[in-house]
Design an enzyme around this catalytic site. Structure first.
Site, PDB file in Angstrom:
ATOM      1  CB  SER A 111      -0.888   0.004   1.252  1.00  0.00           C
ATOM      2  OG  SER A 111      -1.508   1.254   1.414  1.00  0.00           O
ATOM      3  CE1 TYR A 134      -6.967   3.780  -1.300  1.00  0.00           C
ATOM      4  CE2 TYR A 134      -5.291   3.615   0.416  1.00  0.00           C
ATOM      5  CZ  TYR A 134      -6.485   3.203  -0.145  1.00  0.00           C
ATOM      6  OH  TYR A 134      -7.206   2.193   0.450  1.00  0.00           O
ATOM      7  CB  THR A 160      -7.275   1.473  -4.452  1.00  0.00           C
ATOM      8  OG1 THR A 160      -6.394   0.379  -4.163  1.00  0.00           O
ATOM      9  CG2 THR A 160      -8.562   1.272  -3.665  1.00  0.00           C
ATOM     10  CE  LYS A 213      -7.341  -4.167  -2.773  1.00  0.00           C
ATOM     11  NZ  LYS A 213      -8.057  -3.253  -1.887  1.00  0.00           N
ATOM     12  CG  HIS A 237     -11.286  -0.814   0.539  1.00  0.00           C
ATOM     13  ND1 HIS A 237     -10.743  -0.040  -0.463  1.00  0.00           N
ATOM     14  CD2 HIS A 237     -10.466  -0.662   1.609  1.00  0.00           C
ATOM     15  CE1 HIS A 237      -9.659   0.580   0.005  1.00  0.00           C
ATOM     16  NE2 HIS A 237      -9.459   0.201   1.261  1.00  0.00           N
TER      17      HIS A 237
HETATM   18  C1  LIG Z   1      -6.487  -2.765   7.963  1.00  0.00           C
HETATM   19  C2  LIG Z   1      -6.761  -2.679   6.493  1.00  0.00           C
HETATM   20  C3  LIG Z   1      -6.114  -1.722   5.738  1.00  0.00           C
HETATM   21  C4  LIG Z   1      -6.349  -1.656   4.343  1.00  0.00           C
HETATM   22  N1  LIG Z   1      -5.658  -0.753   3.597  1.00  0.00           N
HETATM   23  C5  LIG Z   1      -5.809  -0.745   2.252  1.00  0.00           C
HETATM   24  C6  LIG Z   1      -5.011   0.089   1.436  1.00  0.00           C
HETATM   25  O1  LIG Z   1      -4.123   0.817   1.910  1.00  0.00           O
HETATM   26  N2  LIG Z   1      -5.237   0.053   0.102  1.00  0.00           N
HETATM   27  C7  LIG Z   1      -6.194  -0.744  -0.465  1.00  0.00           C
HETATM   28  O2  LIG Z   1      -6.356  -0.733  -1.693  1.00  0.00           O
HETATM   29  N3  LIG Z   1      -6.937  -1.563   0.290  1.00  0.00           N
HETATM   30  C8  LIG Z   1      -6.764  -1.595   1.615  1.00  0.00           C
HETATM   31  N4  LIG Z   1      -7.493  -2.460   2.381  1.00  0.00           N
HETATM   32  C9  LIG Z   1      -8.413  -3.411   1.732  1.00  0.00           C
HETATM   33  C10 LIG Z   1      -7.660  -4.723   1.452  1.00  0.00           C
HETATM   34  O3  LIG Z   1      -6.646  -4.531   0.515  1.00  0.00           O
HETATM   35  C11 LIG Z   1      -8.605  -5.811   0.952  1.00  0.00           C
HETATM   36  O4  LIG Z   1      -9.331  -5.313  -0.157  1.00  0.00           O
HETATM   37  C12 LIG Z   1      -9.588  -6.292   2.031  1.00  0.00           C
HETATM   38  O5  LIG Z   1      -8.965  -6.341   3.293  1.00  0.00           O
HETATM   39  C13 LIG Z   1     -10.100  -7.684   1.656  1.00  0.00           C
HETATM   40  O6  LIG Z   1     -11.015  -8.157   2.588  1.00  0.00           O
HETATM   41  P1  LIG Z   1     -10.620  -9.164   3.789  1.00  0.00           P
HETATM   42  O7  LIG Z   1      -9.911  -8.346   4.809  1.00  0.00           O
HETATM   43  O8  LIG Z   1     -11.958  -9.641   4.255  1.00  0.00           O
HETATM   44  O9  LIG Z   1      -9.739 -10.233   3.195  1.00  0.00           O
HETATM   45  C14 LIG Z   1      -7.269  -2.538   3.755  1.00  0.00           C
HETATM   46  C15 LIG Z   1      -7.911  -3.510   4.534  1.00  0.00           C
HETATM   47  C16 LIG Z   1      -7.664  -3.591   5.882  1.00  0.00           C
HETATM   48  C17 LIG Z   1      -8.352  -4.662   6.690  1.00  0.00           C
END
Ligand SMILES: Cc1cc2nc3c(=O)[nH]c(=O)nc-3n(C[C@H](O)[C@H](O)[C@H](O)COP(=O)(O)O)c2cc1C
Length: 362
Positions: A111, A134, A160, A213, A237
């Site tokens: 990220s 981002y 994203t 994404k 997400h």
């Molecule tokens: C703590 C946390 C931080 C996240 N930060 C980002 C991020 O910086 N960029 C992004 O595209 N998605 C982010 N996501 C989404 C994840 O990349 C992913 O799409 C999501 O966690 C998938 O679902 P799951 O946690 O049920 O596997 C984040 C998710 C979590 C749980």
């Protein structure tokens, strides 16, 4: 009581260890979703509404759960999804997870809002890294990041696209908690201003595989594929952005239909077990992204915890493949799945049915 890592045999124990180790603020940041958390819960509900149709007597004494993703071999059909503010889970941010990914032979998405920076993550991890951005500036700002990512040897570039606004995470809001990286919020309007023109222009700037994404409909998947986007990454997400969306896996069939062989399809959202992952592969996904699941490993035990998550997941995938009667992933098809009534109501940790993680009142 959470166990020592040597004694851990199931993914639920790792979740429980993370719950014990992390502060309440950091646990809520990891586990929570937006608003009523309906999208978050639907990710699980939709997976539980799929049952398997196993085949027998196929000689499954040798199983190969590996595949290819972005031209690289991956030991399991998974990708570690980007986690922003990963430094809340481990002082070294996403680096220990990237090292575990390299050790285990799977890819990871770094990220743009997690430490360490682009170059250090590449130099110190040895992983097949994808960079997720981002957008906080104009096209020139995006291309500056792209050049750094190319120079550092990343294998893909990911935008994203489900984050025009930062999701309303009520668990954080009621406590006045701001994740570490939310203090650097200048330029967020560029993310809100993103449009297909940005993607079209970006496509002309790089040979690296381009990933979008946060695709949630066949319509957008088709536009992306026609613009030459290499990877359609289906995601809500993890239920952290738009509330009242569909469960991620509900979106998969229409996207697979829309893009055919034109693009690679990755999906994430609620995938916490090997069986969940195989459901997506059966329905046509090329790989499955994991978010919170490896976040538990990182938060509980750092690099060793992420590695243990991957080891247990490999055991689960191999076991389920054998019991489904397939020896490689290409043999899985929609014939292996069937609609079913869910057996329980979801909650954020209901995938780990042995562990009742009660957080008490806010
Ligand atoms: C703590 C946390 C931080 C996240 N930060 C980002 C991020 O910086 N960029 C992004 O595209 N998605 C982010 N996501 C989404 C994840 O990349 C992913 O799409 C999501 O966690 C998938 O679902 P799951 O946690 O049920 O596997 C984040 C998710 C979590 C749980």
């Amino acid at each position: 009581m959470a166990k020592a890592i040597e004694d851990i045999q199931t993914l639920g124990e790792i979740m429980q260890a993370a719950h014990e180790k992390l502060s309440r603020d950091h646990w809520d940041y990891l586990i929570g979703g937006a608003e009523t958390e309906t999208t978050l819960l639907r990710n699980r509900q939709a997976l539980e509404e799929i049952a398997f149709r196993p085949r027998v007597l196929n000689n499954v004494s040798e199983i190969d759960p590996s595949t290819e993703l972005l031209g690289k071999k991956t030991s399991l059909p998974i990708l570690l999804a980007p986690i922003g503010s990963a430094e809340q889970l481990d002082p070294e941010g996403m680096l220990p997870a990237a090292k575990a990914a390299a050790e285990f032979g799977v890819g990871i998405v770094k990220s743009s809002v997690a430490t360490p920076d682009i170059e250090e993550a590449a130099e110190k991890s040895g992983a097949d890294l994808i960079f997720q951005l981002y957008v906080r500036g104009d096209d020139a700002w995006i291309y500056e990041h792209l050049k750094r990512v190319e120079a550092a040897g990343y294998v893909g570039f990911c935008l994203t696209v489900d984050s025009a606004q930062y999701g309303r995470r009520e668990r954080d809001k009621v406590k006045g908690f701001r994740p570490t990286q939310r203090s650097r919020v200048s330029g967020v309007n560029y993310q809100a201003a993103l449009d297909w023109g940005v993607v079209e222009r970006l496509r002309t700037q790089t040979e690296l595989p381009l990933i979008l994404k946060g695709i949630a409909t066949a319509e957008d998947a088709e536009i992306a594929a026609n613009l030459g986007v290499d990877v359609i990454y289906i995601s809500n997400h993890g239920g952290r952005q738009l509330d009242h969306g569909r469960g991620a896996i509900e979106v998969l069939p229409e996207v697979v239909d829309a893009v055919g062989d034109q693009a690679t399809v990755i999906i994430d959202g609620g995938f916490y077990h090997g069986a969940d992952i195989l459901k997506a592969i059966a329905l046509g996904a090329n790989a499955v992204g994991l978010g919170r699941l490896y976040g538990f490993g990182l938060g509980a035990f750092g690099q060793a915890g992420v590695k243990r998550v991957l080891e247990i997941l490999a055991e689960e995938i191999i076991s389920a493949m054998a019991l489904l009667g397939v020896t490689n992933l290409a043999q899985l098809s929609p014939d292996h799945v069937h609609p079913a009534a869910p057996v329980r109501l979801p909650n954020p940790t209901s995938a780990f049915h042995l562990f009742d993680v009660d957080d008490g009142p806010y």
